[in-house]
Design a protein around this motif. Structure first.
Motif, PDB file in Angstrom:
ATOM      1  N   UNK A 183       0.836  -1.180   0.000  1.00  0.00           N
ATOM      2  CA  UNK A 183       0.000   0.000   0.000  1.00  0.00           C
ATOM      3  C   UNK A 183       0.874   1.234   0.000  1.00  0.00           C
ATOM      4  N   UNK A 184       0.252   2.374  -0.246  1.00  0.00           N
ATOM      5  CA  UNK A 184       0.974   3.627  -0.184  1.00  0.00           C
ATOM      6  C   UNK A 184       1.502   4.063  -1.533  1.00  0.00           C
ATOM      7  N   UNK A 185       1.377   5.363  -1.801  1.00  0.00           N
ATOM      8  CA  UNK A 185       1.922   5.920  -3.026  1.00  0.00           C
ATOM      9  C   UNK A 185       3.437   5.989  -2.941  1.00  0.00           C
ATOM     10  N   UNK A 186       4.106   5.484  -3.944  1.00  0.00           N
ATOM     11  CA  UNK A 186       5.565   5.503  -4.025  1.00  0.00           C
ATOM     12  C   UNK A 186       5.908   6.159  -5.360  1.00  0.00           C
ATOM     13  N   UNK A 187       5.803   7.489  -5.388  1.00  0.00           N
ATOM     14  CA  UNK A 187       5.913   8.198  -6.651  1.00  0.00           C
ATOM     15  C   UNK A 187       6.991   9.270  -6.611  1.00  0.00           C
ATOM     16  N   UNK A 188       7.633   9.453  -7.745  1.00  0.00           N
ATOM     17  CA  UNK A 188       8.448  10.619  -8.016  1.00  0.00           C
ATOM     18  C   UNK A 188       7.996  11.105  -9.398  1.00  0.00           C
ATOM     19  N   UNK A 189       8.852  11.825 -10.087  1.00  0.00           N
ATOM     20  CA  UNK A 189       8.440  12.268 -11.411  1.00  0.00           C
ATOM     21  C   UNK A 189       9.557  12.965 -12.154  1.00  0.00           C
ATOM     22  N   UNK A 190       9.379  13.088 -13.446  1.00  0.00           N
ATOM     23  CA  UNK A 190      10.258  13.872 -14.300  1.00  0.00           C
ATOM     24  C   UNK A 190       9.465  15.063 -14.816  1.00  0.00           C
ATOM     25  N   UNK A 191      10.129  16.181 -14.984  1.00  0.00           N
ATOM     26  CA  UNK A 191       9.483  17.359 -15.550  1.00  0.00           C
ATOM     27  C   UNK A 191      10.193  17.707 -16.852  1.00  0.00           C
ATOM     28  N   UNK A 192       9.450  17.780 -17.937  1.00  0.00           N
ATOM     29  CA  UNK A 192      10.045  18.153 -19.219  1.00  0.00           C
ATOM     30  C   UNK A 192       9.168  19.203 -19.887  1.00  0.00           C
ATOM     31  N   UNK A 193       9.775  19.940 -20.783  1.00  0.00           N
ATOM     32  CA  UNK A 193       9.025  20.917 -21.579  1.00  0.00           C
ATOM     33  C   UNK A 193       8.656  20.275 -22.909  1.00  0.00           C
ATOM     34  N   UNK A 194       7.378  20.204 -23.169  1.00  0.00           N
ATOM     35  CA  UNK A 194       6.921  19.591 -24.419  1.00  0.00           C
ATOM     36  C   UNK A 194       7.167  20.554 -25.578  1.00  0.00           C
ATOM     37  N   UNK A 195       7.802  20.090 -26.653  1.00  0.00           N
ATOM     38  CA  UNK A 195       8.154  20.970 -27.778  1.00  0.00           C
ATOM     39  C   UNK A 195       6.958  21.227 -28.700  1.00  0.00           C
ATOM     40  N   UNK A 196       5.899  21.747 -28.140  1.00  0.00           N
ATOM     41  CA  UNK A 196       4.660  21.974 -28.899  1.00  0.00           C
ATOM     42  C   UNK A 196       4.884  22.969 -30.035  1.00  0.00           C
ATOM     43  N   UNK A 197       5.748  23.952 -29.823  1.00  0.00           N
ATOM     44  CA  UNK A 197       5.946  24.996 -30.829  1.00  0.00           C
ATOM     45  C   UNK A 197       6.708  24.511 -32.057  1.00  0.00           C
ATOM     46  N   UNK A 198       7.423  23.417 -31.944  1.00  0.00           N
ATOM     47  CA  UNK A 198       8.246  22.918 -33.062  1.00  0.00           C
ATOM     48  C   UNK A 198       7.339  22.302 -34.128  1.00  0.00           C
ATOM     49  N   UNK A 199       7.421  22.754 -35.370  1.00  0.00           N
ATOM     50  CA  UNK A 199       6.529  22.230 -36.421  1.00  0.00           C
ATOM     51  C   UNK A 199       6.941  20.867 -36.968  1.00  0.00           C
ATOM     52  N   UNK A 200       8.145  20.379 -36.623  1.00  0.00           N
ATOM     53  CA  UNK A 200       8.672  19.129 -37.185  1.00  0.00           C
ATOM     54  C   UNK A 200       8.412  17.969 -36.228  1.00  0.00           C
ATOM     55  N   UNK A 201       7.564  16.993 -36.592  1.00  0.00           N
ATOM     56  CA  UNK A 201       7.268  15.866 -35.694  1.00  0.00           C
ATOM     57  C   UNK A 201       8.505  15.082 -35.270  1.00  0.00           C
ATOM     58  N   UNK A 202       9.442  14.845 -36.192  1.00  0.00           N
ATOM     59  CA  UNK A 202      10.646  14.095 -35.842  1.00  0.00           C
ATOM     60  C   UNK A 202      11.541  14.896 -34.896  1.00  0.00           C
ATOM     61  N   UNK A 203      11.597  16.202 -35.098  1.00  0.00           N
ATOM     62  CA  UNK A 203      12.374  17.040 -34.190  1.00  0.00           C
ATOM     63  C   UNK A 203      11.749  17.053 -32.801  1.00  0.00           C
ATOM     64  N   UNK A 204      10.432  17.038 -32.755  1.00  0.00           N
ATOM     65  CA  UNK A 204       9.754  16.969 -31.442  1.00  0.00           C
ATOM     66  C   UNK A 204      10.132  15.685 -30.715  1.00  0.00           C
ATOM     67  N   UNK A 205      10.175  14.578 -31.458  1.00  0.00           N
ATOM     68  CA  UNK A 205      10.558  13.306 -30.842  1.00  0.00           C
ATOM     69  C   UNK A 205      11.994  13.356 -30.334  1.00  0.00           C
ATOM     70  N   UNK A 206      12.891  13.941 -31.109  1.00  0.00           N
ATOM     71  CA  UNK A 206      14.283  14.041 -30.666  1.00  0.00           C
ATOM     72  C   UNK A 206      14.396  14.892 -29.398  1.00  0.00           C
ATOM     73  N   UNK A 207      13.623  15.964 -29.337  1.00  0.00           N
ATOM     74  CA  UNK A 207      13.654  16.834 -28.152  1.00  0.00           C
ATOM     75  C   UNK A 207      13.146  16.091 -26.927  1.00  0.00           C
ATOM     76  N   UNK A 208      12.058  15.355 -27.091  1.00  0.00           N
ATOM     77  CA  UNK A 208      11.518  14.571 -25.976  1.00  0.00           C
ATOM     78  C   UNK A 208      12.522  13.517 -25.533  1.00  0.00           C
ATOM     79  N   UNK A 209      13.122  12.848 -26.496  1.00  0.00           N
ATOM     80  CA  UNK A 209      14.089  11.796 -26.162  1.00  0.00           C
ATOM     81  C   UNK A 209      15.261  12.366 -25.372  1.00  0.00           C
ATOM     82  N   UNK A 210      15.791  13.510 -25.805  1.00  0.00           N
ATOM     83  CA  UNK A 210      16.918  14.137 -25.111  1.00  0.00           C
ATOM     84  C   UNK A 210      16.535  14.526 -23.688  1.00  0.00           C
TER      85      UNK A 210
END
Length: 460
Positions: free
Chosen positions: A299-326
């Motif tokens: 029982x009990x929540x055992x959580x942490x988290x990551x915070x990232x900035x989503x590259x919503x402004x980038x018009x290139x889908x593949x570039x968005x994926x690279x940014x998320x991956x990095x």
């Protein structure tokens, strides 16, 4: 059955909640119906089986010690019929689920519900499970829900090694013996001092990271709203093979692709509704479970988290994926105990009374910390059934932070990826448009990734 003191993070979730802003998570499972009475039979099974699941009999009550604390205790008046409800026929499972997600759970009873929703055409039915976040995190909720499904043949469980219970859990109530000087081992004092210094250092590191993450925030008004207490849900099922094709062609992990799809869908949605995506980089909180399979305290929540900035402004889908991956690689290198996403870990350093008194303030602070929640809930690969009816789709539904308009949860189940969307119904009347944007984004990302892979192969 002994009482369980709520862990600090559980206590925080319990005290953040208000009648106008419930803090329960959910899951909407869609089953194929093998008869006109399948939904009624499912409701009867759920009620019968729930009576035999100890975790579903636990309610939460205040305790004398520690001051401001609370514990899970068996409810002597537990009646499964108070928690399992059969509705009339519905035309839209998600429309019905949204209305039901608005309603707070009864805090005087075990904080969970199961609503069985028969489809108007009789071909299927759905079950909406609701669990308070103080009763169960996503993995625990999955375990409780699976306990009322049809039995499945599983390999024998490996013995679980002995493990010290997390701090603040499973103390016998009442009558906790106070610590005396005789209990102290003076030889341990240097170690205790080092632990204290490490805790303070971690807290300062997380605080500084949060401050840095709050600088130059480039979000959108579409992600914030006055809390109205209303809820709308939507969902979309995508082919997991498409996700794997993108991963193989463009690199990264499955989770990187799933997050990049969210970023691209948000871009489409913002542009379609007229908010615009130019310059938008919302901060996404990616929860990370610290629960170890087979060894973690049940029982009990055992959580942490990551915070990232989503590259919503980038018009290139593949570039968005690279940014998320990095960004995700950088977070993983630092680990889940550091960085702005690890704020949940600070709950361990707040006394119970602090959670009780400060809950409303903490609830208001979520939108200062992040703009949107994007969480993943692992599901078993084996097929689940209820009353012999196969579970075909399952949409996880995350709690919505106060002041935010949207939360995204994702799960994979039997060859499909299911995105579950929860929104403030007044702020996001067009949630179905975002669901369609997820589908369109994956289709374009898969096409571009495969084209790029073919181009690289031709050059080589």
């Amino acid at each position: 059955m002994t009482a369980d003191l709520l862990a600090p993070l559980d206590l925080a979730f319990w005290n953040i909640e208000s009648a106008e802003h419930p803090m329960h998570l959910g899951a909407l499972g869609v089953f194929t119906a093998d008869s006109p009475s399948a939904a009624q039979h499912a409701a009867e099974l759920l009620a019968t089986r729930a009576a035999a699941v100890p975790g579903l009999r636990m309610r939460i009550r205040d305790v004398l010690l520690p001051v401001g604390g609370a514990a899970r205790v068996p409810d002597p008046g537990f009646d499964p019929l108070d928690h399992v409800r059969l509705t009339g026929p519905v035309l839209d499972f998600h429309a019905a689920a949204g209305a039901l997600m608005e309603r707070p759970l009864d805090r005087a009873r075990p904080p969970w519900e199961a609503h069985v929703l028969p489809a108007a055409d009789g071909a299927s039915f759905a079950v909406l499970f609701k669990f308070h976040h103080a009763l169960a995190d996503g993995l625990r909720a999955l375990t409780l829900a699976a306990a009322v499904m049809d039995p499945v043949d599983l390999p024998p469980a490996r013995p679980r090694p002995a493990e010290e219970a997390p701090r603040g859990l499973r103390l016998p109530l009442p009558g906790v013996r106070p610590i005396t000087l005789g209990d102290l081992n003076l030889r341990r004092l240097p170690g205790l001092l080092r632990e204290t210094v490490a805790d303070v250092t971690q807290a300062l590191d997380i605080g500084a990271s949060v401050a840095r993450a709050s600088l130059d925030v480039r979000s959108s008004p579409a992600f914030t709203s006055r809390a109205t207490g209303t809820r709308r849900t939507a969902g979309v099922a995508l082919d997991i093979d498409d996700i794997h094709r993108v991963r193989k062609a463009a690199g990264g992990t499955v989770n990187d692709v799933l997050i990049a799809v969210v970023a691209g869908a948000l871009r489409r949605w913002l542009d379609q509704r007229g908010n615009g995506s130019k310059g938008v980089e919302p901060r996404a909180l990616i929860p990370v479970s610290r629960r170890r399979p087979r060894t973690a305290h049940p029982q009990g929540n055992r959580l942490s988290g990551y915070l990232i900035r989503l590259p919503v402004a980038d018009p290139d889908p593949l570039a968005r994926l690279r940014t998320v991956r990095t960004a995700m690689d950088r977070n993983k290198d630092a680990g889940p105990n550091r960085g702005a996403g690890a704020v949940a870990l600070l709950a361990d350093h707040v006394p119970a009374l602090g959670h009780k008194l400060g809950g409303p303030v903490v609830g208001q602070a979520a939108r200062l910390w992040f703009d949107i929640l994007v969480t993943s809930v692992p599901l078993p690969s084996l097929g689940l059934k209820l009353g012999g009816c196969a579970l075909a789709e399952v949409y996880p539904l995350a709690p919505l932070a106060r002041g935010q308009s949207l939360a995204v949860a994702v799960s994979t189940y039997r060859g499909q990826v299911h995105y579950g969307l929860v929104a403030d119904a007044a702020a996001v009347p067009d949630l179905d448009r975002l669901a369609q944007a997820l589908r369109d984004e994956l289709a374009e990302l898969a096409e571009l990734a495969e084209a790029a892979a073919r181009k690289r192969a031709a050059v080589e």
